[in-house]
Enzyme design. Structure first.
Site, short mmCIF file in Angstrom:
data_model
loop_
_atom_site.label_atom_id
_atom_site.label_comp_id
_atom_site.label_asym_id
_atom_site.label_seq_id
_atom_site.Cartn_x
_atom_site.Cartn_y
_atom_site.Cartn_z
N ASN B 22 0.85 -1.19 0.00
CA ASN B 22 0.00 0.00 0.00
C ASN B 22 0.89 1.24 0.00
O ASN B 22 1.76 1.38 0.86
CB ASN B 22 -0.91 0.01 1.24
CG ASN B 22 -1.81 1.23 1.27
OD1 ASN B 22 -1.35 2.36 1.45
ND2 ASN B 22 -3.11 1.03 1.10
N SER B 45 -5.03 -0.01 -3.15
CA SER B 45 -5.45 1.35 -2.84
C SER B 45 -6.63 1.22 -1.89
O SER B 45 -7.61 0.53 -2.20
CB SER B 45 -5.83 2.09 -4.12
OG SER B 45 -5.93 3.46 -3.84
N GLU B 46 -6.54 1.86 -0.72
CA GLU B 46 -7.50 1.56 0.35
C GLU B 46 -8.91 2.06 0.08
O GLU B 46 -9.83 1.73 0.81
CB GLU B 46 -6.97 2.06 1.70
CG GLU B 46 -6.89 3.55 1.88
CD GLU B 46 -5.52 4.11 1.47
OE1 GLU B 46 -4.82 3.46 0.68
OE2 GLU B 46 -5.19 5.23 1.94
N ASN B 47 -9.11 2.83 -0.99
CA ASN B 47 -10.48 3.18 -1.34
C ASN B 47 -11.19 2.01 -2.03
O ASN B 47 -12.38 2.07 -2.29
CB ASN B 47 -10.53 4.43 -2.22
CG ASN B 47 -9.70 4.31 -3.47
OD1 ASN B 47 -8.58 3.80 -3.44
ND2 ASN B 47 -10.22 4.77 -4.58
N SER B 87 -11.73 -3.60 2.29
CA SER B 87 -10.42 -3.00 2.09
C SER B 87 -9.65 -2.90 3.40
O SER B 87 -8.48 -3.28 3.48
CB SER B 87 -10.58 -1.60 1.47
OG SER B 87 -9.33 -1.05 1.20
#
Lengths: 231, 218
Positions: B22, B45-47, B87
């Site tokens: 990440n 991608s944490e979205n 996520s």
């Protein structure tokens, strides 16, 4: 099936009263319920508590509600890129609760699964932990975070049917399916609305039981915050 | 002394083959440009995307496909998208092998501050508090001193914390530094042309130096 179709955004948000707590899906400006935000703006609803990962930008998304001082309190994880927000926050006009992004997601999830609370390590040892119960599991500390309790959840999906089933597209999914599950009343606006039976049941992200009102939105702007391209 | 690209280039050497990584906003994002030949990495991608690809060509820009920095991106073949709970579920269940992020301050016991300057700047923590609470390995990419010329490597953070005892390694324009388990900044490498004296002067916390300190190979 249970009738969920409403004609437009104005009808869908008609009973959102001043002082309501509303959840709004989206990450940045990606996957935000543009039609409903505009309808709330036009309706004049004020004194809102908004639960949303971000607060829009100055002239789009939740930023539009902030400009007109309709928001009493924001619960978000990241609020950069919005000058008016920062001004209202620093001057004390706006009440803000900043919480970790995962905590925001899990508190929605908890509400949607009927769980009163969850434990998370995010925020341990920081000011986020102040006043919160904590517990040690396997030698590691976790904070107790409670499920959200929102009057309305307003989400945006790519496709939906009149039974309320929803499919999201790529990273526009983000908080939308979680909030859809978490609202006492969930309003879904979709880019394309179809009759029941068209969507493949195996591809549904949000089963219709979570959605109380659905309509096909209009004129999606889908504004891009940071248009980045390669040659 | 390194520029931002140089810091990214040095951090790229830390990225191991067949890992999930990440990248935070800013210098960390640049790391993807400098991965070594044969290093197979999947970026999260944490979205809500695994398999983040390069920025799109102008004609392929899709407002529904963005990274956590809100930039338009592409999804590689084999990518998957998911909601925010899943996520952060994969983050907290330690499926992410490496987190690279920026910081305003790091303390000699590995505390990190990067989300708020009281009374001045409040942007929020986004996913950073989650990432630092659960990452298996955390590398901080940052400048050694702030714009006012003050060290960002401190005995104790002045700013509100993002996480405690979590940073393992720091890469700045001057040096590669590890956090000692008992506290302190262990000097591992010097940036090209940078003396130990310069690093000492730019480090407010306890700097631990033993033996010859090699210059970075980039």
């Amino acid at each position: 099936m249970i009738y969920k179709l409403v004609t437009d955004a104005a009808t869908a948000v008609a009973d959102i009263t001043d002082g309501s707590t509303i959840m709004l899906g989206g990450f940045g400006l990606c996957g935000i319920p543009e039609n409903c935000i505009q309808a709330i703006l036009e309706k004049g609803t004020t004194n809102l508590t908004c639960i949303s990962n971000n607060a829009g930008v100055d002239d789009f998304g939740i930023g539009l509600l902030l400009q007109q001082k309709r928001v009493k309190k924001m619960i978000s994880s990241y609020v950069g890129e919005n000058e008016e927000f920062e001004r209202q926050l620093l001057s004390g006009e706006l009440e803000v609760e900043l919480i970790p992004q995962g905590t925001l997601a899990f508190r929605c999830m908890a509400a949607g699964y009927g769980m009163p609370a969850i434990f998370t390590p995010a925020g341990v040892g920081t000011e986020v932990a102040i006043g919160k119960e904590s517990r040690i599991f396997d030698g590691k500390e976790y904070l107790l975070e409670t499920a959200f309790n929102a009057d309305f959840a307003i989400v945006k999906a790519w496709k939906g049917d009149t039974d309320g089933n929803l499919i999201f597209k790529s990273t526009a999914r983000n908080f939308n399916p979680l909030m859809a599950m978490a609202g006492k009343i969930t309003i879904a606006e979709v880019e394309e609305l179809v009759e029941p039976g068209i969507l493949d049941p195996d591809q549904i992200h949000t089963p219709g039981i979570y959605v109380h009102r659905i309509f096909e939105g209009k004129n999606y702007e889908k504004r891009i915050e940071k248009r980045t391209t390669s040659k | 002394m390194l520029d931002k690209e140089g810091i990214a280039k040095r951090i790229a050497k830390e990225v191991k083959n067949n890992t999930y990584v990440n990248l935070g906003i800013g210098i960390p994002t640049l790391v993807a440009n400098y991965l070594h030949e044969g290093i197979n990495v999947c970026f999260q991608s944490e979205n809500g995307l695994l398999g983040v690809g390069p920025f799109p060509k102008e004609y392929a820009v899709d407002p529904d496909v963005i990274n956590a920095g809100k930039q338009t991106i592409t999804a590689l073949p084999g990518a998957s998208s998911f909601d925010s709970a899943m996520s952060f579920g994969m983050i907290h269940s330690k499926k992410i092998d490496l987190t690279i992020l920026g910081a305003m301050e790091v303390s000699e016991n590995g505390d990190i501050a990067n989300w708020k300057i009281p009374g001045k700047m409040v942007k929020g923590m986004g996913g950073a508090m989650d990432l630092v609470a659960s990452a298996k390995h955390i590398i901080v990419a940052m400048q050694h001193v702030n714009k006012a010329g003050e060290s960002k490597l401190l005995a104790k953070c002045d700013l509100p914390l993002t996480g405690k005892n979590c940073v393992k390694r720091i890469v700045t324009e001057l040096a590669v530094i590890d956090i000692a388990p008992e506290g302190g900044f262990i000097l591992i490498e010097r940036a090209p042309g940078v003396s130990i004296e310069e690093i000492k002067n730019a480090t407010a916390g306890k700097l631990l130096i033993s033996g010859d300190i090699p210059e970075m190979a980039l």
